[in-house]
Design an enzyme around this catalytic site. Structure first.
Site, PDB file in Angstrom:
ATOM      1  N   LYS A 119      33.142   1.436  37.040  1.00 40.42           N
ATOM      2  CA  LYS A 119      32.387   2.069  35.960  1.00 40.42           C
ATOM      3  C   LYS A 119      31.742   3.331  36.524  1.00 40.42           C
ATOM      4  CE  LYS A 119      30.148  -1.878  35.652  1.00 40.42           C
ATOM      5  NZ  LYS A 119      30.106  -2.112  34.230  1.00 40.42           N
ATOM      6  N   ARG A 120      31.159   4.191  35.666  1.00 41.31           N
ATOM      7  CA  ARG A 120      30.419   5.343  36.174  1.00 41.31           C
ATOM      8  C   ARG A 120      29.415   4.886  37.229  1.00 41.31           C
ATOM      9  NH1 ARG A 120      26.547   7.089  32.780  1.00 41.31           N
ATOM     10  NH2 ARG A 120      27.109   5.676  31.113  1.00 41.31           N
ATOM     11  N   LYS A 138      37.465  -5.238  28.520  1.00 47.14           N
ATOM     12  CA  LYS A 138      38.829  -5.078  29.049  1.00 47.14           C
ATOM     13  C   LYS A 138      39.141  -6.188  30.050  1.00 47.14           C
ATOM     14  CE  LYS A 138      38.059  -0.269  28.190  1.00 47.14           C
ATOM     15  NZ  LYS A 138      37.363   0.933  28.693  1.00 47.14           N
ATOM     16  N   LYS A 158      23.302   0.665  36.548  1.00 45.91           N
ATOM     17  CA  LYS A 158      24.446  -0.252  36.590  1.00 45.91           C
ATOM     18  C   LYS A 158      24.421  -1.104  37.857  1.00 45.91           C
ATOM     19  CE  LYS A 158      27.394   2.818  33.821  1.00 45.91           C
ATOM     20  NZ  LYS A 158      27.898   1.985  32.712  1.00 45.91           N
ATOM     21  N   THR A 213      32.174  -1.415  27.912  1.00 50.49           N
ATOM     22  CA  THR A 213      33.476  -1.704  27.301  1.00 50.49           C
ATOM     23  C   THR A 213      34.443  -2.193  28.365  1.00 50.49           C
ATOM     24  OG1 THR A 213      33.919   0.659  27.469  1.00 50.49           O
ATOM     25  CG2 THR A 213      33.363  -0.185  25.291  1.00 50.49           C
ATOM     26  N   HIS A 247      24.342   5.956  22.050  1.00 49.14           N
ATOM     27  CA  HIS A 247      25.035   5.254  23.141  1.00 49.14           C
ATOM     28  C   HIS A 247      24.179   5.020  24.379  1.00 49.14           C
ATOM     29  CE1 HIS A 247      29.171   5.542  21.448  1.00 49.14           C
ATOM     30  NE2 HIS A 247      28.676   6.624  20.876  1.00 49.14           N
TER      31      HIS A 247
HETATM   32  C1  26V Z   1      24.625  10.162  30.493  1.00 52.43           C
HETATM   33  C2  26V Z   1      23.870  10.745  31.470  1.00 52.43           C
HETATM   34  C3  26V Z   1      24.062  12.169  31.747  1.00 52.43           C
HETATM   35  C4  26V Z   1      22.969  12.752  32.591  1.00 52.43           C
HETATM   36  C5  26V Z   1      22.574  11.853  33.718  1.00 52.43           C
HETATM   37  C6  26V Z   1      22.120  10.525  33.220  1.00 52.43           C
HETATM   38  C7  26V Z   1      22.980   9.958  32.185  1.00 52.43           C
HETATM   39  C8  26V Z   1      22.884   8.641  31.901  1.00 52.43           C
HETATM   40  C9  26V Z   1      23.646   8.068  30.954  1.00 52.43           C
HETATM   41  C10 26V Z   1      24.520   8.831  30.228  1.00 52.43           C
HETATM   42  C11 26V Z   1      25.295   8.117  29.226  1.00 52.43           C
HETATM   43  C12 26V Z   1      25.651   8.880  28.017  1.00 52.43           C
HETATM   44  C13 26V Z   1      26.140   8.023  26.942  1.00 52.43           C
HETATM   45  C14 26V Z   1      27.174   7.020  27.373  1.00 52.43           C
HETATM   46  O1  26V Z   1      28.185   7.335  27.954  1.00 52.43           O
HETATM   47  N1  26V Z   1      26.924   5.789  27.028  1.00 52.43           N
HETATM   48  C15 26V Z   1      27.843   4.677  27.201  1.00 52.43           C
HETATM   49  O2  26V Z   1      28.538   4.514  25.985  1.00 52.43           O
HETATM   50  C16 26V Z   1      29.461   3.440  26.023  1.00 52.43           C
HETATM   51  C17 26V Z   1      30.204   3.450  24.712  1.00 52.43           C
HETATM   52  O3  26V Z   1      29.354   3.108  23.680  1.00 52.43           O
HETATM   53  C18 26V Z   1      28.751   2.141  26.273  1.00 52.43           C
HETATM   54  O4  26V Z   1      29.687   1.109  26.351  1.00 52.43           O
HETATM   55  C19 26V Z   1      27.947   2.210  27.552  1.00 52.43           C
HETATM   56  O5  26V Z   1      27.178   1.047  27.702  1.00 52.43           O
HETATM   57  C20 26V Z   1      27.048   3.441  27.538  1.00 52.43           C
HETATM   58  O6  26V Z   1      26.408   3.630  28.790  1.00 52.43           O
END
Ligand code: 26V
Length: 756
Positions: A483-484, A595, A489, A591, A294
């Protein structure tokens, strides 16, 4: 469920005088009693995820049970308005897209009749609750169980013991029904025992900057993995005894990112403990597991130090080392170069750590990305070695969203309008939304759509006034970025564009600007200082803009507090423009973009993630695409990108960016704005200056914002674009995604269960 009996009993339920929480508990508990879980067929798919961002289940479940309307009517007769349940908050056992995707897939699995079972952790506290104090994010624990948890059934009889070298933990499952053609379960495990044991299911993503924190993360991940594997093995043994040869025929496991990757060595460990040889156990594992990636962000790719694993999970460490040896042997035989062997290695000597992603890739039948571009990138870069030698392993499944929640529930007004035009078939077969296409040019449909949008905006504004205390005047074009919070982003780029709008409006440069509202919503990870600085900066800009009466309401903004699934439901239904502006190549899919599209917002975004497929489906002409494509970003990364030269050459942007350090806005003396400025102009730690290429794209972004604004003035044409987006959104139903997983990866078939 026996609807008639349920409604009869509901009618007899003594609910007079109950508060919202009481109502919620009583009605839910009655409904749960009427739900019969479906029998598991021989072959099932298991979805392991560290996050499940389910949101509110009450309305969704009643909708799925087909009684929502009747319950509303019946309660109204008793003088109870179900809207009171609005105050029951979400179960936020997730952080963002990854967790919400898991929830949508569970919804689709049940709705389409697939035997798809979810496994996760029942955190004591969900994602923190957010407030703002002088524009700064503050975090408080999310005690989501204070309303009770009436939809979960505690299954003490199916508890398991999970063993670490230094402690033993009991994993107690809580089952939530997933209701559709089948009733599947989402099984969330709670850790019980000593205080240290209970900490394992305490919070989502404990801070991993200390060794103690990392150990806790490892414990969480193993806890989930071992409980899920234990559950599958126990169910299997009840049918086959100690003969494990059918295990892979009957069980398939999808690893939602790398957090549950310990399930691989755990299955091998369990099989070996029962007398299966290592090679046979590995072969079984390789036939059972599949892995979804992901993100390609290096900081999010998990590596666990060998030392830490040896300390608390020595047998897992040993198996991983054994797998690493097997892997290297095989790779040599298959002609991988030394560099490829190193890049794909389960264990890296240089880091003295295990790569969870490499472990997953080696052990999985299929590895998939979550949108076309992202799947290409992981094939080409992240897992290049494996893709060169095993191209057959790689696959794409573009993400999807549950249209039941994101359209039927979030926007029943639009859903009814669609029914009125094309009938109700789209509700079960969302691809049928394309039947709306002939209505795109129809004036009467456009007017009806406009009326729905107005209504949803009014509802959102009303909610925002009540919860945020910000008041809006007049009609607004609504741009939304929710979003986060993460640098890639580029919420900061939106902040700059907003400030530029403000300056240009004040200087009278934008005479025909349609009055606009910018809606932000985001939580920043508690330890992510720069993300928090961006929130503060946006809040400062908004304060200035919203106070300035000289604008006459032409530009306003709000950063909603405590953005969550319920807030998202309101925002996606109301927005006109969906801001999806990540640096090309970095947003795996997104996602939220889907939406918004399904609710008739045009996408203003970069060619990234699923945006590419959105414009492929809905047409470039109905969306607003800008910015560097991934090839250009990659070229810039190799050299020749000079953000400072850009600022020197563009005084209007320099003026905007300088507000980070010239005292225009106060960062409360923290220095956090200066730090943002430095990260853009000088770089910080391993990041280059403007690591996410804001200045490459900002002018194009600004022009695109203005283009939308101009187009919005021709309402008839703009509404056509919005309707075209709705009509093209069927592809993004998670029913389609889950069906693709089922057909190509899990090899399971839908089967309706009559008993539900
Ligand atoms: C996690 C972390 C945690 C530590 C700090 C930096 C960081 C950066 C990114 C993430 C993302 C973890 C994986 C995630 O949530 N990915 C998201 O998954 C969605 C479902 O597939 C997707 O639509 C998003 O584009 C993707 O960012």
């Amino acid at each position: 469920m026996d609807k008639k009996l349920f409604l009869q009993q509901l009618e007899a339920l003594p609910i007079e005088g109950l508060d919202a929480a009481g109502l919620y508990r009583e009605i839910s508990a009655l409904a749960v009693k009427h739900i019969a879980f479906s029998e598991k067929p021989k072959r099932c798919a298991h979805y392991l995820s560290i996050e499940f961002l389910i949101g509110r289940v009450f309305f969704n479940n009643l909708l799925e049970l087909g009684v929502l309307r009747e319950v509303k009517t019946l309660l109204r007769k008793k003088g109870v308005d179900l809207a009171r349940l609005e105050e029951i908050e979400d179960a936020a056992l997730g952080n963002g897209g990854l967790g919400r995707l898991a929830a949508c897939y569970m919804d689709s699995g049940a709705a389409c009749g697939f035997p798809l079972y979810g496994y996760g952790i029942r955190y004591r506290y969900g994602l923190f609750r957010q407030t703002f104090e002088d524009g700064f994010q503050r975090e408080a624990p999310d005690d989501w169980q204070r309303f009770g948890d009436p939809w979960s059934i505690r299954r003490e009889d199916e508890a398991q013991t999970i063993r670490f070298a230094d402690m033993t933990v009991t994993a107690v499952p809580y089952d939530m029904p997933l209701i559709g053609k089948r009733v599947n379960t989402l099984r969330l495990y709670q850790a019980e025992g000593s205080a240290a044991a209970e900490a394992i299911s305490g919070v989502l993503y404990p801070d991993d900057s200390t060794e103690e924190g990392r150990l806790l993360r490892i414990r969480q991940e193993y806890f989930l993995s071992a409980a899920a594997i234990g559950d599958m093995v126990r169910a299997y043994e009840a049918r086959h005894g100690q003969d494990y040869r059918q295990f892979a025929k009957e069980n398939t496991v999808q690893l939602n990112d790398t957090h549950p990757v310990f399930a691989i060595p755990e299955l091998i460990r369990v099989l070996m403990e029962r007398g299966v040889a290592y090679r046979a156990a590995l072969k079984t594992a390789q036939a059972v597991f599949h892995y979804t990636n992901h993100t390609i962000l290096p900081e999010a790719l998990e590596c666990w130090e060998k030392r830490l694993l040896q300390k608390i999970l020595p047998s897992i460490a040993e198996i991983l080392l054994k797998m690493n040896a097997t892997q290297r042997q095989r790779h040599r035989k298959e002609g991988y170069t030394e560099a490829e062997i190193e890049a794909a290695g389960i264990y890296s000597r240089a880091r003295d750590a295990f790569s969870m992603a490499n472990t997953a890739v080696f052990s999985s039948g299929i590895v998939n990305g979550v949108a076309k571009l992202h799947s290409e990138i992981i094939r080409r870069d992240l897992f290049a070695a494996e893709a060169a030698h095993h191209p057959e392993k790689f696959f794409n499944v573009t993400n999807g969203i549950a249209q039941r929640r994101w359209l039927e529930l979030a926007n029943s007004e639009l859903a009814e309008l669609i029914d009125h035009k094309i009938g109700r078939a789209w509700r079960a077969s969302p691809a049928a939304l394309c039947e709306l296409k002939p209505f795109v040019q129809d004036g009467e449909t456009a007017a009806a759509f406009d009326a729905v949008k107005q209504k949803k905006k009014a509802q959102l504004f009303d909610y925002i006034v009540r919860t945020e205390g910000v008041r809006f005047t007049g009609e607004k074009l609504v741009y939304a970025q929710v979003k986060r919070l993460h640098e890639y982003k580029r919420q900061l780029m939106t902040a700059f564009a907003l400030l530029r709008l403000y300056y240009d409006l004040k200087e009278g440069k934008l005479p025909d600007f349609a009055p606009s509202l910018f809606v932000f919503g985001a939580k920043a990870a508690p330890g992510y200082a720069r993300a928090k600085a961006i929130i503060k900066y946006i809040n400062e800009i908004l304060k200035t803009i919203n106070r300035d009466v000289s604008l006459g309401g032409a530009l306003q903004g709000v950063f909603v507090t405590e953005y969550n699934v319920t807030y998202a439901e309101k925002i996606v239904a109301a927005a006109d423009v969906s801001l999806q502006v990540s640096t090309a190549g970095l947003e795996a899919s997104g996602t939220g973009n889907m939406k918004f599209m399904m609710n008739g917002a045009v996408t203003l975004g970069t060619m990234d993630g699923a945006n590419i497929e959105i414009v492929e489906q809905a047409g470039m002409e109905n969306n607003y695409i800008f910015g560097a494509r991934v090839e250009e970003i990659e070229a810039l990364r190799k050299g020749g990108y000079d953000p400072n030269a850009f600022l020197q050459a563009n005084p209007a942007w320099k003026r905007v960016v300088e507000t980070l350090r010239d005292g225009t806005f106060s960062d409360g003396g923290t220095g956090c704005f200066q730090e943002l400025y430095t990260s853009l102009t000088a770089g910080a730690s391993w990041h280059k200056p403007d690591h996410y290429f804001i200045f490459r794209d900002i002018e194009e972004y600004y022009q695109a914002i203005l283009r939308v604004n101009r187009d919005f003035c021709d309402r008839a044409r703009f509404t056509q674009k919005q309707l075209a987006c709705v009509a093209a959104s069927g592809f993004f139903s998670s029913d389609r995604s889950v069906s693709e997983y089922a057909e190509h990866i899990w090899h399971i078939r839908p089967k309706a269960d009559k008993r539900k």
